[in-house]
Enzyme design. Structure first.
Site, mmCIF file in Angstrom:
data_model
loop_
_atom_site.group_PDB
_atom_site.id
_atom_site.type_symbol
_atom_site.label_atom_id
_atom_site.label_comp_id
_atom_site.label_asym_id
_atom_site.label_seq_id
_atom_site.Cartn_x
_atom_site.Cartn_y
_atom_site.Cartn_z
ATOM 1 N N HIS A 3 0.835 -1.202 0.000
ATOM 2 C CA HIS A 3 0.000 0.000 0.000
ATOM 3 C C HIS A 3 0.871 1.253 0.000
ATOM 4 C CE1 HIS A 3 0.930 -0.578 4.259
ATOM 5 N NE2 HIS A 3 0.739 0.727 4.392
ATOM 6 N N ASP A 5 0.732 5.035 1.950
ATOM 7 C CA ASP A 5 0.032 5.695 3.051
ATOM 8 C C ASP A 5 -0.839 6.860 2.598
ATOM 9 O OD1 ASP A 5 1.140 3.860 4.763
ATOM 10 O OD2 ASP A 5 2.725 5.179 5.478
ATOM 11 N N HIS A 61 4.829 0.020 -0.124
ATOM 12 C CA HIS A 61 5.448 -0.838 0.886
ATOM 13 C C HIS A 61 4.444 -1.817 1.473
ATOM 14 C CE1 HIS A 61 3.760 2.587 3.086
ATOM 15 N NE2 HIS A 61 3.637 1.761 4.130
ATOM 16 N N ARG A 71 5.084 -8.309 17.358
ATOM 17 C CA ARG A 71 5.950 -7.235 16.869
ATOM 18 C C ARG A 71 5.345 -5.927 17.350
ATOM 19 N NH1 ARG A 71 4.727 -4.286 12.372
ATOM 20 N NH2 ARG A 71 6.397 -3.247 11.274
#
Length: 131
Positions: A3, A5, A61, A71
């Protein structure tokens, strides 16, 4: 899923991800990948690493799936729009797609007094014990 941002929120000019833990220490997987026709750039999450990039289509990304563990990362987005500059004088910019909610009400006068009593009592006990 890959995608951009800025495609999510048009006013995102810059993006940042700060990693709070490291791959191999509490989780496996979760690589950050910039997608590029010449070859992907893969970044391994490491505690303290901050990835900063412009939010436009030049930085397609994705994040690889976390295979084990958790995470932890802090993501932030920054804007340089005129609307944001004008909002700086009148308070934070609050786009229509979210609301800021504080679910914890401020303490009452009785709660503040009770907390102070507890602190004073603890201080007195410490002074008696350690002089």
């Amino acid at each position: 899923m890959a995608h951009v941002d800025r495609a999510n929120v048009a006013s995102y000019d810059y993006s940042a991800v700060l990693y709070l833990n490291s791959q191999g220490e509490g989780f496996e997987g979760g690589d950050f990948c910039f997608i590029d026709a010449e070859g992907d750039e893969v970044l391994e999450p490491r505690a303290g690493r901050c990835v900063l990039f412009s939010s436009g289509f030049e930085h397609l990304h994705r994040v690889e799936m976390v295979r084990r563990g958790s995470r932890f990362a802090l993501a932030a987005w920054f804007t340089l729009t005129a609307e944001a500059a004008e909002a700086a004088d009148g308070g934070p910019l609050r786009p229509a797609h979210y609301a800021v909610v504080d679910p914890v009400p401020p303490p009452t006068a009785a709660e503040v007094a009770a907390d102070q009593t507890s602190i004073d009592g603890l201080r007195a006990r410490i002074e008696r014990q350690f002089g």
